[in-house]
Write a protein that holds these residues in place. Structure first.
Motif, PDB file in Angstrom:
ATOM      1  N   LYS C   2       0.595  -1.235  -0.199  1.00  0.00           N
ATOM      2  CA  LYS C   2      -0.157   0.289  -0.262  1.00  0.00           C
ATOM      3  C   LYS C   2       1.290   1.041  -0.081  1.00  0.00           C
ATOM      4  O   LYS C   2       2.361   1.562   0.231  1.00  0.00           O
ATOM      5  N   THR C   5       1.768   2.474   3.197  1.00  0.00           N
ATOM      6  CA  THR C   5       2.551   1.510   4.264  1.00  0.00           C
ATOM      7  C   THR C   5       4.029   2.187   3.408  1.00  0.00           C
ATOM      8  O   THR C   5       4.710   2.611   4.211  1.00  0.00           O
ATOM      9  N   PHE C 110       1.634  -1.975  12.191  1.00  0.00           N
ATOM     10  CA  PHE C 110       0.597  -3.051  12.164  1.00  0.00           C
ATOM     11  C   PHE C 110      -0.238  -4.144  13.364  1.00  0.00           C
ATOM     12  O   PHE C 110      -0.281  -4.819  12.901  1.00  0.00           O
ATOM     13  N   ASN C 112      -2.279  -3.956  14.887  1.00  0.00           N
ATOM     14  CA  ASN C 112      -3.749  -4.770  15.217  1.00  0.00           C
ATOM     15  C   ASN C 112      -4.175  -4.873  14.033  1.00  0.00           C
ATOM     16  O   ASN C 112      -5.141  -5.073  13.646  1.00  0.00           O
ATOM     17  N   ASP C 113      -3.219  -5.187  12.668  1.00  0.00           N
ATOM     18  CA  ASP C 113      -4.119  -5.704  11.317  1.00  0.00           C
ATOM     19  C   ASP C 113      -2.948  -6.692  11.453  1.00  0.00           C
ATOM     20  O   ASP C 113      -2.104  -6.716  10.448  1.00  0.00           O
ATOM     21  N   PRO C 114      -3.250  -8.289  11.313  1.00  0.00           N
ATOM     22  CA  PRO C 114      -1.740  -8.995  11.036  1.00  0.00           C
ATOM     23  C   PRO C 114      -2.103  -9.389   9.693  1.00  0.00           C
ATOM     24  O   PRO C 114      -0.699  -9.686   8.858  1.00  0.00           O
ATOM     25  N   ALA C 115      -3.029  -8.965   9.084  1.00  0.00           N
ATOM     26  CA  ALA C 115      -3.359  -9.521   7.788  1.00  0.00           C
ATOM     27  C   ALA C 115      -2.332  -8.222   6.621  1.00  0.00           C
ATOM     28  O   ALA C 115      -1.460  -8.946   5.924  1.00  0.00           O
ATOM     29  N   LEU C 116      -2.261  -7.035   7.408  1.00  0.00           N
ATOM     30  CA  LEU C 116      -1.576  -6.290   6.322  1.00  0.00           C
ATOM     31  C   LEU C 116      -0.238  -6.746   6.907  1.00  0.00           C
ATOM     32  O   LEU C 116       0.907  -5.955   5.379  1.00  0.00           O
ATOM     33  N   LEU C 117       0.392  -6.629   7.822  1.00  0.00           N
ATOM     34  CA  LEU C 117       1.469  -6.873   8.124  1.00  0.00           C
ATOM     35  C   LEU C 117       1.864  -7.966   7.448  1.00  0.00           C
ATOM     36  O   LEU C 117       3.314  -7.966   7.013  1.00  0.00           O
ATOM     37  N   TYR C 118       0.940  -8.658   7.321  1.00  0.00           N
ATOM     38  CA  TYR C 118       2.414 -10.842   6.601  1.00  0.00           C
ATOM     39  C   TYR C 118       1.931  -9.949   5.199  1.00  0.00           C
ATOM     40  O   TYR C 118       3.585 -10.383   4.625  1.00  0.00           O
ATOM     41  N   GLN C 119       1.430  -9.620   5.004  1.00  0.00           N
ATOM     42  CA  GLN C 119       1.517  -9.131   2.854  1.00  0.00           C
ATOM     43  C   GLN C 119       2.317  -8.409   2.989  1.00  0.00           C
ATOM     44  O   GLN C 119       3.140  -8.404   2.120  1.00  0.00           O
ATOM     45  N   GLU C 120       2.958  -7.029   3.826  1.00  0.00           N
ATOM     46  CA  GLU C 120       3.772  -6.089   3.698  1.00  0.00           C
ATOM     47  C   GLU C 120       5.371  -6.784   3.651  1.00  0.00           C
ATOM     48  O   GLU C 120       5.836  -7.243   3.408  1.00  0.00           O
TER      49      GLU C 120
END
Lengths: 137, 132, 286
Positions: C2, C5, C110, C112-120
């Motif tokens: 993103k 990010t 991130f 509170n947003d593990p999905a985004l953290l993983y993605q990035e």
């Protein structure tokens, strides 16, 4: 592979052979090819241009300076709209000729080049591409 | 049209090729040379190619033809002064000019011709004259 | 990744650099003997700057043009480090340790947003892996260039052309005779023939371990080229086992002058030139 310089010449008459040879030599000198390398390149070019004149009444010759893996080379393409070669395998054999020559033209040009490619279609024409690298044997 | 001069030196003919030959010029040279051999009854032909930067299969064939034709008329042919790069290229091309004698320079070519046609060098001839 | 990010990372450049430097300085393999902390900091900042700039473009493929400046910096760095005596492992760890710095910063942001953290994280991971491979490649390429140069030097040194007599050259060939070697031998020999006006060349192959059909072909080519120039070739130093293989392989050397030893080749050469060597009246000293 990338092309740095490109030039197209039409080959129609005998004196064009010498003009083309000199051009090819100029290109080889430009990239710093050794004298033996230059001589091999222009000899191969001479054979192929002559073939084009003899069998197809001329055609088009393209000169290029190419780069691959940081190494420069000269690529020559000879394209004619002549009768084509019926049996490419036979034409690549030493001593085979449909004309009255020694039959060293194609196989000899191949030995003098680092890379050699021949495409031919009967009735449509023949395209030969050769490359000699700056540091090629 | 250009013409390559042929010099007569005693019993030999000397040709020095200074330009890159195109086909018609090469064929004309072959023709002129053979006529000259016939006319002068030369015993040897010396072709100096030290200024030639390329010999392809066509040019090779012309040299071979000249040698074979002269031979029939009892003249030997010597090609002299081939450049190293040209020699290496010819070998790779597959052309070894069989039937053509070679020498390093014109002087050595003359020597070779004399030995081929059974001539002794001039000074040695004189030597024998003195003995008689 | 993103764009949010990317801009977040850009804003936190200082923290990133700090974390990275911290990682590097804490590492037990740090070569403070080869590079000062100050210089290391400068190199790290330069790389990070260009990397963040490239990330801002929205392109995350290390092969794309956007990353060319990053790749250039890394290649340059890898080559200088190779020269300074770093091992390839150390150089590659330099890039890898940046990964952990990224993770630690992103971890906080991130949480509170593990999905985004993983993605990035995956994107950063792939990118830095590629960059670390580039350091390795550049290192190997640098080495290869050195090897190539040395090979050329060896070839040059190992093919001397010796003038043994007026008009006679000798060429002792030591080691395997491959196409590249043959080319050099031929060029040196023919050049010397022209320079010295020699009429005979002796190729001594006592130092050639084996003669197979390819080597024989190379020898024949050399002889043919010499003859075209107007000189004659003698091949000497043919050992018994080489003679055997030549015949068993069906190689025809019949129209080439061959001799067992260099001495007999020299004798033949004298003969061909009409030179006579005699013991003098004077008593020999040895």
């Amino acid at each position: 592979m990338m092309t740095l310089t490109k030039e197209k010449l039409t080959i129609l008459r005998e004196p064009d052979v010498i003009f083309f040879r000199n051009k090819a030599k100029e290109y080889a000198v430009k990239i710093g090819m050794s004298l033996v390398g230059q001589t091999k390149l222009i000899t191969a070019a001479s054979e192929l241009v002559r073939n084009m004149l003899r069998y197809a009444n001329g055609g088009e010759a393209i000169l290029e300076i190419v780069v691959r893996n940081n190494i420069k080379g000269v690529r020559l393409t000879f394209a004619d709209k002549g009768p084509g070669i019926k049996d490419v395998k036979q034409a690549m054999q030493d001593g085979f000729s449909t004309g009255k020559s020694l039959g060293l033209g194609l196989p000899g040009a191949k030995r003098l080049s680092n890379e050699f490619d021949l495409k031919s279609e009967v009735g449509k024409g023949t395209t030969v591409t050769i490359i000699r690298w700056k540091n090629g044997l | 049209m250009d013409k390559i001069p042929i010099l007569k030196m005693g019993e030999f003919l000397l040709v020095t090729i200074q330009v890159d030959l195109y086909d018609r010029l090469a064929l004309a040279l072959e023709n002129d040379l053979i006529n000259m051999v016939s006319k002068t009854e030369a015993r040897g032909v010396l072709i100096d190619i030290s200024a030639v930067s390329i010999v392809d299969s066509f040019m090779g064939r012309i040299l071979g033809n000249i040698a074979s034709m002269s031979k029939i008329m009892d003249a030997e042919t010597v090609v002299v002064g081939m450049q190293p790069a040209v020699a290496i290229t010819l070998v790779e091309l597959g052309l070894t000019l069989t039937g053509v004698y070679t020498a390093l320079d014109v002087e050595k070519g003359m020597e070779l011709l004399r030995s081929k046609i059974g001539y002794l060098p001039l000074d040695e001839e004189n030597l024998y004259d003195d003995l008689n | 990744m993103k764009s949010k990010t990317a801009s977040f990372l850009k804003k936190n450049k200082k923290q990133l650099l700090e974390a990275w430097m911290h990682n590097q300085l804490a590492d037990s393999t740090l070569r403070d003997d080869l590079i000062t902390n100050e210089e290391l900091g400068k190199q790290s900042e330069e790389l990070l700057d260009s990397l963040l700039k490239a990330l801002g473009s929205g392109e995350f493929n290390a092969d794309s043009d956007v990353f060319q400046p990053v790749v250039d910096i890394i290649s340059e760095l890898s080559i200088t480090r190779a020269r300074q005596g770093f091992s390839p492992r150390e150089t590659s760890l330099f890039v890898m340790s940046l990964k952990r710095a990224f993770y630690s910063i992103m971890d906080k942001e991130f949480a509170n947003d593990p999905a985004l953290l993983y993605q990035e994280a995956v994107i950063i991971n792939n990118l830095l892996d590629t960059l670390s491979i580039i350091t390795m490649e550049t290192f190997i390429k640098g080495r290869e260039e050195v090897i190539l140069r040395q090979t050329d030097e060896i070839n040059e040194i190992s093919t001397p052309v010796i003038r043994v007599w007026d008009g006679i050259l000798a060429l002792p060939i030591i080691g395997t005779l491959d196409s590249a070697r043959t080319q050099i031998v031929m060029e040196n020999l023919l050049q010397m023939i022209v320079e010295t006006g020699s009429r005979i060349a002796i190729l001594d192959i006592s130092g050639v371990p084996t003669v197979d059909s390819l080597v024989a072909q190379h020898l024949i080519k050399t002889v043919s080229a010499t003859r075209l120039m107007g000189a004659e070739c003698i091949i000497s130093g043919i050992r018994a086992e080489i003679a055997q293989t030549i015949v068993h392989l069906g190689i025809d050397l019949s129209n080439i002058n061959t001799k067992a030893s260099l001495a007999s080749a020299l004798k033949l050469a004298f003969n061909m030139l009409g030179v006579e060597v005699r013991r003098g009246e004077k008593k020999s000293i040895i």
